[in-house]
Write an enzyme that holds these catalytic residues in place. Structure first.
Site, PDB file in Angstrom:
ATOM      1  CG  ASP A 106     -90.577 -26.482  42.281  1.00 28.57           C
ATOM      2  OD1 ASP A 106     -89.580 -25.826  41.960  1.00 28.57           O
ATOM      3  OD2 ASP A 106     -91.082 -26.433  43.413  1.00 28.57           O
ATOM      4  CG  ASP A 107     -86.201 -27.007  41.349  1.00 29.58           C
ATOM      5  OD1 ASP A 107     -86.489 -25.830  41.096  1.00 29.58           O
ATOM      6  OD2 ASP A 107     -85.775 -27.379  42.459  1.00 29.58           O
ATOM      7  CB  CYS A 158     -89.283 -21.820  42.588  1.00 27.17           C
ATOM      8  SG  CYS A 158     -88.642 -21.870  44.271  1.00 27.17           S
ATOM      9  NE  ARG A 180     -93.033 -21.904  41.733  1.00 26.84           N
ATOM     10  CZ  ARG A 180     -93.626 -23.058  41.382  1.00 26.84           C
ATOM     11  NH1 ARG A 180     -94.930 -23.155  41.381  1.00 26.84           N
ATOM     12  NH2 ARG A 180     -92.896 -24.093  41.033  1.00 26.84           N
ATOM     13  CE  LYS A 199     -92.528 -23.706  45.129  1.00 31.99           C
ATOM     14  NZ  LYS A 199     -91.171 -24.170  44.853  1.00 31.99           N
ATOM     15  CG  HIS A 204     -92.321 -20.418  47.257  1.00 32.35           C
ATOM     16  ND1 HIS A 204     -91.148 -20.678  46.567  1.00 32.35           N
ATOM     17  CD2 HIS A 204     -91.930 -20.083  48.513  1.00 32.35           C
ATOM     18  CE1 HIS A 204     -90.112 -20.496  47.361  1.00 32.35           C
ATOM     19  NE2 HIS A 204     -90.564 -20.135  48.560  1.00 32.35           N
ATOM     20  CG  HIS A 252     -88.083 -28.442  44.956  1.00 31.85           C
ATOM     21  ND1 HIS A 252     -87.464 -28.862  46.120  1.00 31.85           N
ATOM     22  CD2 HIS A 252     -87.744 -27.135  44.812  1.00 31.85           C
ATOM     23  CE1 HIS A 252     -86.784 -27.854  46.653  1.00 31.85           C
ATOM     24  NE2 HIS A 252     -86.945 -26.795  45.877  1.00 31.85           N
ATOM     25  CG  ASP A 277     -89.894 -23.358  39.243  1.00 34.36           C
ATOM     26  OD1 ASP A 277     -89.043 -24.130  38.768  1.00 34.36           O
ATOM     27  OD2 ASP A 277     -90.245 -23.397  40.438  1.00 34.36           O
ATOM     28  CG  ASN A 278     -85.969 -22.825  39.047  1.00 33.35           C
ATOM     29  OD1 ASN A 278     -86.645 -22.375  39.971  1.00 33.35           O
ATOM     30  ND2 ASN A 278     -85.578 -24.089  39.008  1.00 33.35           N
ATOM     31  CE  LYS A 325     -84.123 -23.647  42.857  1.00 29.12           C
ATOM     32  NZ  LYS A 325     -84.950 -24.562  43.679  1.00 29.12           N
TER      33      LYS A 325
END
Length: 640
Positions: A27-28, A65, A69, A144, A146, A248, A355-356, A413
Site C-alpha cells: 500500500d503506497d 488504492c 484493488r 486490506k 477497502h 501507508h 497499488d499506486n 500517488k
C-alpha cells in the site's frame, strides 16, 4: 500459447494440475523501494522471487488504492466496478486538496450518487474469487480490502471462503486508539483513519489479536489459513489474496526493523534519489541517459532549509518507512517459505505489486489537517524523535521522499502522471506457464526484466486463463447468478509468457488505449504516447502530451509541437469517458457533457456504520436500529 490450448482454456477445461495463486499487494510503495527495483531497503524474499521470475518496468495501477484493488478483483476499469474515486475523496472534496482553492474548484459533488461511484464493488461486476470459488478453488484473504465497509460488502460476500480483512483505507498499524479526555473528539480527517477496523469471515472483529502489528498480523492469518488447509487435507488449489496496509501512513514499524536503517537517510531525499536512479540504471530498469522529472514540492522546505532537528525527524520518518517495507518482505517470506516446505511453490503463481505510486502528500499543509488535527496529534500522540514509528506516534514522510522513490517519473500517488500510476510488479510463474521452462525468448528468462506495457486489469484474465476458468461475460452480454455483468477490459499475459510459436513481445496490441482518472486528474495512453491533465498547482490545467519512449519522466510537453496527435488523443479520452462512466470534474475533461449538479450533500451519504456513536459496542444491535447510510455532523467523531 497454442490455439488448441487457448480454446481449451476458453471452454473451461482445466489443465491436469491447476496452479495456486498468491497475489501480494503493498500500500503506497514506491517504484524503487524494493532492492530488486533499485532501492537500499532489505527485501531478500522479494528479491528471490524476482530472481526466479520477471520484473515489469511498465506496469500500471490506478493513482489511488481502492480503485486499483477494484481492478485487481474484477479485471475491468474501476469507474465501472464502483470505485470511480476513493469513497473518502468523493464524500468530501477537501480530503484530497492541498489548498482551499483546489477543494472548491475541483468539487467532487457531481460524483456523489452516480453509477460507478458507489464506493464498493457493485453488481455490474463479478469478482475474481467468486469465479475461482465456483470452479473449485479455496479462496483466502488476509489484509486490506477497502472495497466496502458494511457486512453485505465484506470479502465473504464476494467469493472469499476465509478472510481476515482490513476494511477502511488505513488505520493505526498497532491498533492504538487514544483515550479521549472530556469533550474532545477525533478530528474529521482522522475519523476513518485511526480505527483498525477488521472483519473475519463475514463478521466484525471486536478485538484484534495481541500483540498486534498489521503486517505481522496478516502474515499470521495467511499462514494459518494455509496450514489449516494442509491439516484438513484439503486438496483444492488455492487463490490467496495477501494485501498489506503497509507502508501507508501513519508510518509505524517494530523497533527491531527501524534499527536497521539508523543513519541511512541522514543525507536527505535528494541524495537518496540520485543513489536510486544510479542503481536502477545499473540494474537495467531505466536507460542510462534517462532525464528525471524535476522534484515538485513547493509546499515543504528543501533539505537545506530545514533545521538540524527537522532533518533528524524527517530522516527518521524515512527510516520507519524502510522498516515497514522490510517487515512486509519478512511476512512474504514466511508464506513463500511455507509453500516451498510443502512443495507447492513450483505450482504457484506468485506476484507482488504496489497499488499506486509513493504517497507524497504534505498533509501538514492541507486545510483539513491544520488546526484541530495538529492539536489532536500534539495532545494524544508522542512524535518525539525517539518515539517515531511506535503505535502512539502519527507521521507521514512527504513529497520529497516520495519523489526519491518515483524517480525518474513525475509526481506521486493521486496524480495520473507516471509517478502516480507506474508501480513495481514482479511475478514468479507456475512451471506450466513459466517462460523460462517453456524455452521462451531470452528477455523472459528467470530474473529477467520486461518493458511490456501492462496494467492491474491484466491480472484477473491471466489468473482465470491459468486456472482454466472462463469469464461468464466475455462479450459483455453474459450474466452471473442471474444478473448482467460486464466483461473484463484487461488482457491475459499467458500468450506473452508461453507462446513460443511467434515472437509475442507485448501483452496489449499497439493500438490499445488505457485511461486514468482520479479526482479531476486524468491521463490516456496509446502506444508510446500519453496525454496528461493535472490541475493547478501541480499542473498547468490543460492537456499535455508526452512520448514515453523518449521521455519517460514526462518532462517535455509536445502539445504545441504536435497538436494533431493531441487532438486525436483527446477524442480517445472522450470515448474512454463514455465507455467507463467517468464523471469529469473539470471542463477540459468533458466539455461536451452537460453540467451535472450534486447528487447528494457532502459528508452525509457514505455507506458505513462502525464509527457512529454506539456502533462499536454492539454493531449487530446498531445495524437493526439506525439507518445504514452516512453520518450527519458530529456523528461518530468521538469514538476512542
Amino acid at each position: 500459447m497454442s490455439e488448441s490450448k487457448a480454446s481449451s482454456a476458453t471452454a473451461g477445461a482445466p489443465p491436469p494440475k491447476r496452479p495456486n495463486f498468491l497475489v501480494i499487494v503493498a500500500d503506497d510503495l514506491g517504484f524503487s523501494d524494493l532492492s530488486c527495483f533499485g532501492g537500499e531497503i532489505r527485501t531478500p524474499n522479494l528479491d528471490k522471487l524476482a530472481r526466479n521470475g520477471l520484473r515489469f518496468t511498465d506496469f500500471h495501477a490506478a493513482a489511488a488504492c481502492s480503485p486499483s484493488r477494484a481492478m485487481i478483483m474484477t479485471g475491468t476499469d474501476h469507474h465501472i466496478a464502483g470505485l470511480g474515486n476513493l469513497i473518502e475523496w468523493t464524500n468530501r472534496s477537501d480530503q484530497n486538496a492541498p489548498s482551499e482553492g483546489e477543494s472548491k474548484h475541483w468539487s467532487t459533488a457531481p460524483q456523489r450518487g452516480m453509477p460507478g461511484y458507489e464506493g464498493y464493488l457493485n453488481e455490474k461486476v463479478v469478482a475474481l474469487p467468486e469465479l475461482l470459488r465456483d470452479s473449485g478453488y479455496l479462496t483466502l484473504m488476509a489484509g486490506k480490502w477497502h472495497l466496502g465497509l458494511t457486512p453485505e460488502r465484506f470479502p465473504s460476500q464476494r467469493g472469499f471462503e476465509r478472510s481476515f480483512a482490513h476494511l477502511p483505507a488505513c488505520s493505526n498499524h498497532y491498533g492504538y486508539e487514544p483515550q479521549l479526555q472530556g469533550r474532545d473528539q477525533i478530528p474529521g480527517f482522522m475519523t476513518m483513519s485511526f480505527i483498525a477496523l477488521h472483519s473475519e469471515d463475514g463478521a466484525y472483529v471486536k478485538e484484534l489479536p495481541k500483540p498486534w502489528y498489521s503486517s505481522n498480523g496478516y502474515g499470521d492469518k495467511m499462514l494459518g489459513y494455509l496450514q489449516e488447509r494442509q491439516e484438513q487435507h484439503d486438496e483444492r488449489p488455492f487463490f490467496a489474496y495477501y494485501p498489506f496496509t503497509a507502508p501507508h501512513w501513519p508510518l509505524q514499524a517494530p523497533d527491531e526493523y527501524i534499527a536497521h536503517y539508523k543513519g541511512v537517510y541522514d543525507e536527505g531525499p535528494d541524495v537518496l534519489r540520485q543513489q536510486r536512479l544510479q542503481r536502477m540504471k545499473e540494474l537495467g530498469l531505466c536507460a542510462e541517459d534517462v532525464e528525471p522529472h524535476p522534484v515538485v514540492a513547493d509546499e515543504v522546505k528543501t533539505w537545506a532549509e530545514m533545521t538540524g532537528a527537522e532533518q533528524a525527524k524527517s530522516s527518521k520518518a524515512m527510516e520507519v518507512f524502510a522498516a515497514m517495507v522490510e517487515c512486509i518482505d519478512s511476512n512474504v517470506g514466511r508464506v513463500v517459505d511455507y509453500l516451498e516446505e510443502t512443495r507447492e511453490l513450483d505450482d504457484t503463481f506468485v506476484c507482488f505489486m504496489s497499488d499506486n505510486g509513493a504517497e507524497g502528500a504534505a498533509y501538514e499543509a492541507y486545510p483539513i489537517v491544520q488546526g484541530s488535527m495538529i492539536q489532536h496529534l500534539q495532545k494524544y500522540y508522542d512524535n518525539s524523535l525517539e518515539n517515531l514509528g511506535r503505535g502512539n506516534s502519527f507521521i507521514w514522510y512527504g513529497p520529497r521522499w516520495a519523489q526519491a522513490a518515483t524517480a525518474p517519473s513525475r509526481l506521486y500517488k493521486a496524480y495520473t502522471t507516471e509517478g502516480g500510476v507506474r508501480v513495481p510488479f514482479l511475478a514468479k510463474f507456475p512451471t506450466a506457464f513459466d517462460p523460462a521452462a517453456t524455452g521462451e525468448q531470452e528477455k523472459k528468462k528467470k530474473g529477467g526484466i520486461t518493458n511490456a506495457f501492462s496494467t492491474v486489469m491484466d491480472l484477473a484474465p491471466t489468473i482465470l486463463e491459468m486456472a482454466g476458468v472462463p469469464h461468464p461475460s466475455p462479450d459483455g452480454k453474459g450474466t452471473y447468478q442471474g444478473r448482467p455483468v460486464v466483461s473484463m477490459r484487461g488482457r491475459s499475459m499467458v500468450p506473452f509468457l508461453t507462446d513460443s510459436s511467434t515472437t509475442t513481445s507485448s501483452i496489449h496490441p499497439a493500438d490499445f488505449i488505457h485511461g486514468w482518472e482520479t479526482c479531476g486528474r486524468a491521463a490516456l495512453r496509446r502506444g508510446d504516447f500519453k496525454i496528461v491533465f493535472i490541475p493547478a498547482p501541480k499542473g498547468p490545467e490543460k492537456w499535455q502530451l508526452y512520448n514515453l519512449a523518449r521521455d519517460p519522466g514526462e518532462v517535455h510537453d509536445l502539445a504545441e509541437q504536435d497538436p494533431e496527435r493531441l487532438g486525436r488523443m483527446v477524442k480517445m479520452w472522450d470515448r474512454y469517458v463514455l465507455e467507463t462512466g467517468v464523471v469529469p470534474l473539470a471542463p477540459a475533461l468533458g466539455e461536451w457533457m452537460e453540467a451535472m449538479e450534486a447528487q447528494m450533500e457532502e459528508d452525509v451519504w457514505m455507506e458505513y456504520e462502525y464509527w457512529k456513536d454506539g456502533a462499536r459496542a454492539a454493531p449487530e444491535k446498531f445495524r437493526r436500529e439506525l439507518p445504514r447510510f452516512g453520518r450527519r455532523e458530529g456523528e461518530g467523531e468521538g469514538e476512542g
